[in-house]
Design a protein around this motif. Sequence first.
Motif, PDB file in Angstrom:
ATOM      1  N   THR A   1       4.094  14.733 -10.896  1.00 57.06           N
ATOM      2  CA  THR A   1       4.771  14.282  -9.685  1.00 57.06           C
ATOM      3  C   THR A   1       4.489  15.327  -8.611  1.00 57.06           C
ATOM      4  O   THR A   1       4.876  16.489  -8.759  1.00 57.06           O
ATOM      5  CB  THR A   1       6.291  14.154  -9.922  1.00 57.06           C
ATOM      6  OG1 THR A   1       6.517  13.100 -10.850  1.00 57.06           O
ATOM      7  CG2 THR A   1       7.021  13.853  -8.627  1.00 57.06           C
TER       8      THR A   1
ATOM      9  N   THR B   1      12.470   7.622  -3.793  1.00 62.24           N
ATOM     10  CA  THR B   1      11.141   7.813  -4.384  1.00 62.24           C
ATOM     11  C   THR B   1      10.529   9.077  -3.795  1.00 62.24           C
ATOM     12  O   THR B   1      10.452   9.216  -2.569  1.00 62.24           O
ATOM     13  CB  THR B   1      10.215   6.612  -4.120  1.00 62.24           C
ATOM     14  OG1 THR B   1      10.113   6.399  -2.710  1.00 62.24           O
ATOM     15  CG2 THR B   1      10.752   5.362  -4.776  1.00 62.24           C
TER      16      THR B   1
ATOM     17  N   TYR C   1       7.764  10.373  -2.957  1.00 62.21           N
ATOM     18  CA  TYR C   1       6.350  10.277  -2.573  1.00 62.21           C
ATOM     19  C   TYR C   1       6.086  10.924  -1.213  1.00 62.21           C
ATOM     20  O   TYR C   1       5.237  10.468  -0.459  1.00 62.21           O
ATOM     21  CB  TYR C   1       5.918   8.803  -2.524  1.00 62.21           C
ATOM     22  CG  TYR C   1       6.179   8.001  -3.767  1.00 62.21           C
ATOM     23  CD1 TYR C   1       6.096   8.569  -5.034  1.00 62.21           C
ATOM     24  CD2 TYR C   1       6.508   6.647  -3.675  1.00 62.21           C
ATOM     25  CE1 TYR C   1       6.336   7.817  -6.174  1.00 62.21           C
ATOM     26  CE2 TYR C   1       6.742   5.877  -4.818  1.00 62.21           C
ATOM     27  CZ  TYR C   1       6.656   6.476  -6.061  1.00 62.21           C
ATOM     28  OH  TYR C   1       6.885   5.719  -7.183  1.00 62.21           O
TER      29      TYR C   1
ATOM     30  N   GLU D   1       1.319  10.673  -4.175  1.00 58.89           N
ATOM     31  CA  GLU D   1       1.707  10.730  -5.579  1.00 58.89           C
ATOM     32  C   GLU D   1       0.470  10.878  -6.457  1.00 58.89           C
ATOM     33  O   GLU D   1      -0.648  10.594  -6.039  1.00 58.89           O
ATOM     34  CB  GLU D   1       2.505   9.479  -5.960  1.00 58.89           C
ATOM     35  CG  GLU D   1       3.167   9.547  -7.326  1.00 58.89           C
ATOM     36  CD  GLU D   1       4.008  10.800  -7.570  1.00 58.89           C
ATOM     37  OE1 GLU D   1       3.489  11.921  -7.399  1.00 58.89           O
ATOM     38  OE2 GLU D   1       5.182  10.660  -7.942  1.00 58.89           O
TER      39      GLU D   1
ATOM     40  N   HIS E   1       0.581   6.760 -10.041  1.00 58.20           N
ATOM     41  CA  HIS E   1      -0.033   6.169  -8.850  1.00 58.20           C
ATOM     42  C   HIS E   1      -0.869   7.220  -8.124  1.00 58.20           C
ATOM     43  O   HIS E   1      -0.334   7.982  -7.316  1.00 58.20           O
ATOM     44  CB  HIS E   1       1.039   5.624  -7.903  1.00 58.20           C
ATOM     45  CG  HIS E   1       2.056   4.757  -8.570  1.00 58.20           C
ATOM     46  ND1 HIS E   1       1.733   3.551  -9.134  1.00 58.20           N
ATOM     47  CD2 HIS E   1       3.389   4.926  -8.779  1.00 58.20           C
ATOM     48  CE1 HIS E   1       2.825   2.998  -9.646  1.00 58.20           C
ATOM     49  NE2 HIS E   1       3.837   3.815  -9.452  1.00 58.20           N
TER      50      HIS E   1
ATOM     51  N   ARG F   1       4.181   6.931   0.700  1.00 58.57           N
ATOM     52  CA  ARG F   1       5.204   7.831   1.206  1.00 58.57           C
ATOM     53  C   ARG F   1       6.562   7.467   0.628  1.00 58.57           C
ATOM     54  O   ARG F   1       6.792   6.354   0.168  1.00 58.57           O
ATOM     55  CB  ARG F   1       5.246   7.803   2.743  1.00 58.57           C
ATOM     56  CG  ARG F   1       4.051   8.504   3.388  1.00 58.57           C
ATOM     57  CD  ARG F   1       3.982   9.979   3.029  1.00 58.57           C
ATOM     58  NE  ARG F   1       2.838  10.679   3.601  1.00 58.57           N
ATOM     59  CZ  ARG F   1       1.682  10.876   2.997  1.00 58.57           C
ATOM     60  NH1 ARG F   1       1.490  10.394   1.777  1.00 58.57           N
ATOM     61  NH2 ARG F   1       0.704  11.542   3.584  1.00 58.57           N
ATOM     62  N   GLY F   2       7.471   8.424   0.660  1.00 61.07           N
ATOM     63  CA  GLY F   2       8.767   8.290   0.018  1.00 61.07           C
ATOM     64  C   GLY F   2       9.720   7.385   0.762  1.00 61.07           C
ATOM     65  O   GLY F   2       9.471   6.963   1.898  1.00 61.07           O
TER      66      GLY F   2
ATOM     67  N   SER G   1      10.456   9.562 -11.496  1.00 63.28           N
ATOM     68  CA  SER G   1       9.008   9.704 -11.359  1.00 63.28           C
ATOM     69  C   SER G   1       8.423  10.370 -12.599  1.00 63.28           C
ATOM     70  O   SER G   1       7.388   9.943 -13.127  1.00 63.28           O
ATOM     71  CB  SER G   1       8.675  10.519 -10.108  1.00 63.28           C
ATOM     72  OG  SER G   1       7.285  10.744 -10.007  1.00 63.28           O
TER      73      SER G   1
ATOM     74  N   TYR H   1       7.392   1.186  -5.671  1.00 66.44           N
ATOM     75  CA  TYR H   1       6.014   1.511  -5.286  1.00 66.44           C
ATOM     76  C   TYR H   1       5.212   0.281  -4.864  1.00 66.44           C
ATOM     77  O   TYR H   1       4.654   0.256  -3.748  1.00 66.44           O
ATOM     78  CB  TYR H   1       5.288   2.265  -6.407  1.00 66.44           C
ATOM     79  CG  TYR H   1       3.831   2.507  -6.075  1.00 66.44           C
ATOM     80  CD1 TYR H   1       3.457   3.569  -5.256  1.00 66.44           C
ATOM     81  CD2 TYR H   1       2.829   1.654  -6.537  1.00 66.44           C
ATOM     82  CE1 TYR H   1       2.127   3.781  -4.920  1.00 66.44           C
ATOM     83  CE2 TYR H   1       1.509   1.856  -6.206  1.00 66.44           C
ATOM     84  CZ  TYR H   1       1.158   2.918  -5.396  1.00 66.44           C
ATOM     85  OH  TYR H   1      -0.164   3.118  -5.048  1.00 66.44           O
TER      86      TYR H   1
ATOM     87  N   GLN I   1       3.845  -0.050  -0.942  1.00 65.94           N
ATOM     88  CA  GLN I   1       2.474   0.459  -0.819  1.00 65.94           C
ATOM     89  C   GLN I   1       1.806  -0.012   0.465  1.00 65.94           C
ATOM     90  O   GLN I   1       1.210   0.779   1.199  1.00 65.94           O
ATOM     91  CB  GLN I   1       1.656   0.037  -2.042  1.00 65.94           C
ATOM     92  CG  GLN I   1       0.232   0.588  -2.046  1.00 65.94           C
ATOM     93  CD  GLN I   1      -0.564   0.104  -3.237  1.00 65.94           C
ATOM     94  OE1 GLN I   1      -0.251  -0.932  -3.829  1.00 65.94           O
ATOM     95  NE2 GLN I   1      -1.604   0.850  -3.614  1.00 65.94           N
TER      96      GLN I   1
END
Length: 497
Positions: free
Chosen positions: A297, A337, A339, A343, A347, A353-354, A379, A483, A487
């Motif tokens: 992560t 998340t 991200y 990530e 992924h 992005r989070g 994650s 995700y 995305q």
Amino acid sequence: MSYVIGVDLGTSAVKTVLVNRSGEVVAEHSESYPLSQPKPGYSEQRPEDWVDATVISLKKLMHVSQAAPESVEGLSFSGQMHGLVLVDGEGAVLRPAILWNDTRTTQQCRRIEQQLQGRLLDIARNRALEGFTLPKLLWVQEQEPDIFAQAVRLLLPKDYVRFRLTGQYAMDYSDAAGTLMLDVAGRSWSKDILDAFNLPEELCPPLVESFQHCGTLLPEIAEQSGLLSSTSVYAGGADNACGALGAGILEEGKTMCSIGTSGVILSFEERRDVDLEGRVHFFNHSEPDAFYVMGVTLAAGYSLDWFKKTFAPGISFQELLSGVEAVPAGSSGLLFTPYIAGERTPHPDAEIRGSFIGMDVSHKLPHFTRAVLEGITFSLRESVELLRASGKDVNTIISIGGGAKNEVWLQMQANIFNAEIVKLASEQGPAMGAAMLAAYGSGWFKSLQACAEEFLQEAVRYTPQPEVVEKYEELFKLYQDVYPQTQSLSAALAKHR
């Protein structure tokens, strides 16, 4: 009394530990250095800052401990992986180091995939990701040809520091595995990969075992650090390999969760021919003829650090976490998340992005804080599930790093992973792994396993709570939905950053 020193060269600081023959950490010291992010996606450091901070930390370590210089039998290293350092024929650095969390190299990753196709996984056993060294090298080759033309040697961060301390070039197998240029099973630089991109093999340093003797301290370094010029220096290993050593991950069935800037789920692997299809990393271990599989992560502890700096800069981490235990599992319907820097596992996506999902007016700071902890752990759970899918039993996990410093988070890991979580009595992570390499290299033990049995002791276990495990199972499924549903939004927003 005799000692060894472990040097852990991290992303934000170098940590040194002085360890005696019983594995007791007699003294420790950290020195920080700056991180440069000149453009979005860029992450660089001055290699000389690492050297200066390491020498200062060694000097202060010796001063604080009052250990006699002649009592230090050896030192070794753990280092942040993948970072590209290029030096000329005189050993002078040609440009700032490009670090593991630099994401400028997406085009170079696609070039690697197109050029090598299936051979990449066959040889390097890992996908082409922005964090690895080869894409960074190709970026310099394409974007800075004048600098590339002057390059005589490429080094990874700890290898540059060791070179400056000893004057000798070397790279161990565990760190070389993260360059994407190593034949991981064959334990040699891959001529096929190097030739595919017109890279001379002379650019790559000699390969050595992590516990191999790599010279002694140069006289000027010895004087500056308070050590003797006769002090033995051993090669060292990648931070994750050393973290695995420091957690005793030295036999089949052992798994580690390490939460630092990034987060890692790592499991010992003795099969060199296991096919994981690049879904998780497959690297050489610091243990001879052994490997480890690893999911990453990218922004684990970094997510918590970002959250605190952004939303609670006026309080300590202890205050930030103090109300988390009163918030129910699931943070009252709030998901995070992690991200925020892209990530890695499962992924490999530099653009994602989070997000916080489910915010409402009832949520306060403790809800958001717990959601961040849960999101980081969800994650990492994705990596745990990949290991389980490969046939591994992941029933007990040794937790190290920032995630092992808070009891609420340790219990959360037990519940989200549905596994027993072990906290060690004295957890020094990669720094201890580096010290173990120095101890083994110095002849203190017949094996790294024997060293681990002497140095490492279990302190406490956290057992999954069935009713909470069931709730987290439901939430984990929701987390996995975030995700794919964000995305395309992240990709569309990327042009507006």
